[in-house]
Design an enzyme around this catalytic site. Structure first.
Site, PDB file in Angstrom:
ATOM      1  N   SER A  39       0.860  -1.178   0.000  1.00  0.00           N
ATOM      2  CA  SER A  39       0.000   0.000   0.000  1.00  0.00           C
ATOM      3  C   SER A  39       0.896   1.228   0.000  1.00  0.00           C
ATOM      4  CB  SER A  39      -0.865  -0.018   1.270  1.00  0.00           C
ATOM      5  OG  SER A  39      -1.430   1.248   1.549  1.00  0.00           O
ATOM      6  N   TYR A  55      -2.056  -0.900  10.478  1.00  0.00           N
ATOM      7  CA  TYR A  55      -2.084  -1.206   9.039  1.00  0.00           C
ATOM      8  C   TYR A  55      -0.772  -0.753   8.397  1.00  0.00           C
ATOM      9  CZ  TYR A  55      -3.891  -1.044   4.198  1.00  0.00           C
ATOM     10  OH  TYR A  55      -4.086  -1.215   2.850  1.00  0.00           O
TER      11      TYR A  55
END
Length: 280
Positions: free
Chosen positions: A158, A171
């Site tokens: 990401s 995350y």
């Protein structure tokens, strides 16, 4: 048996998180290019995640879409936290299709909390799924690629694998960890002609962002859940290009490139699909 010709002709791909979103797009795109697909997903809820989960119907829809483009696919419901379950699915798929060439570790979850307020379960579950689950995927597939004498592993990270983001420290830590895992695996597996790379999307138009939790996180100025348009206005500020998000097929196309022989000398690379987000 005849095979579709294409950039992945006569290849077999294992894809996690394949019931919807990026994983589904990878499965369909790879099938369009001739790969047989082993597709897995949890298809159920996780306690710390508020986003509506994928379902068995979603995974069946992925299979239908793959077959609609002439592809071959086998599916299984399995949790990436279950290394033995993953290994069994890989063994079954390899027996059915005759080997393994490509691995996409795509399964992932999202949740939101400030680090100072985050409970232990939320932190640990994120690492268990988004980092240890990727490790499990690589662990059970690497021996098959080694036996093949070549292969490509694509790990979905990401923009949070390159920069810090507010409210998703767990995350961000997991997605940074994927990059470290990729770089080490690239060294370990290079003697076997196996390439390992990551892709780094900005926001992707999937159920993981199109939900009340994520939309509200982008518009804390509102005392209600933002509309899709209001969310898009805020999301645009993250990217250099004038877009709020990318589409799943954009990430699938980048994954296809890394999986194909066009990228035969690319390994240990972190490929952004981010509209310039990491340059802001």
């Amino acid at each position: 048996m005849t095979h579709r010709e294409g950039r992945l002709a006569r290849k077999v791909a294992f894809i996690t998180g394949a019931a919807r979103g990026i994983g589904r797009a990878q499965a369909v795109r790879f099938a369009e290019e001739g790969a047989a697909v082993i597709a897995v997903d949890l298809c159920g809820p996780i306690a710390t995640v508020g986003v509506p989960p994928a379902t068995p119907v979603d995974l069946a829809d992925t299979a239908r879409l793959v077959r609609a483009v002439g592809g071959r696919i086998s599916t299984a419901i399995v949790d990436v936290r279950d290394v033995d379950g993953l290994a069994a699915v890989v063994d079954t798929g390899v027996a059915e299709f005759g080997g393994l060439d490509i691995v996409c570790a795509t399964a992932g979850i999202t949740s939101r909390a400030a680090m100072a307020e985050m409970d232990e379960q939320t932190w640990q579950t994120m690492l268990d799924v988004n980092l240890t689950g990727v490790f499990h995927t690589c662990k059970v597939t690497a021996p098959q690629l080694i036996a093949r004498g070549a292969g490509s592993i694509v790990l979905v990270s990401s923009i949070a694998g390159h920069r810090g983001l507010v409210g998703v420290g767990h995350y961000t830590a997991a997605k940074h960890g994927i990059v470290g895992l990729m770089r080490s695996l690239a060294h370990e597996l290079a003697p076997h002609a196996i390439r390992v790379n990551t892709v780094h999307p900005t926001n992707v138009d999937t159920p993981l962002i199109q939900n009340d939790m994520v939309r509200s996180g982008f518009r804390p100025d509102l005392d209600r859940v933002p509309t899709r348009t209001e969310f898009a206005q805020a999301a645009r500020t993250m990217n250099l290009l004038d877009i709020p998000w990318v589409e799943p097929h954009d990430v699938a196309n980048a994954s296809l490139f890394l999986a194909s022989d066009e990228a035969r000398y690319i390994t240990a690379a972190a490929l952004p699909v981010d509209g310039g987000s990491t340059q802001r």
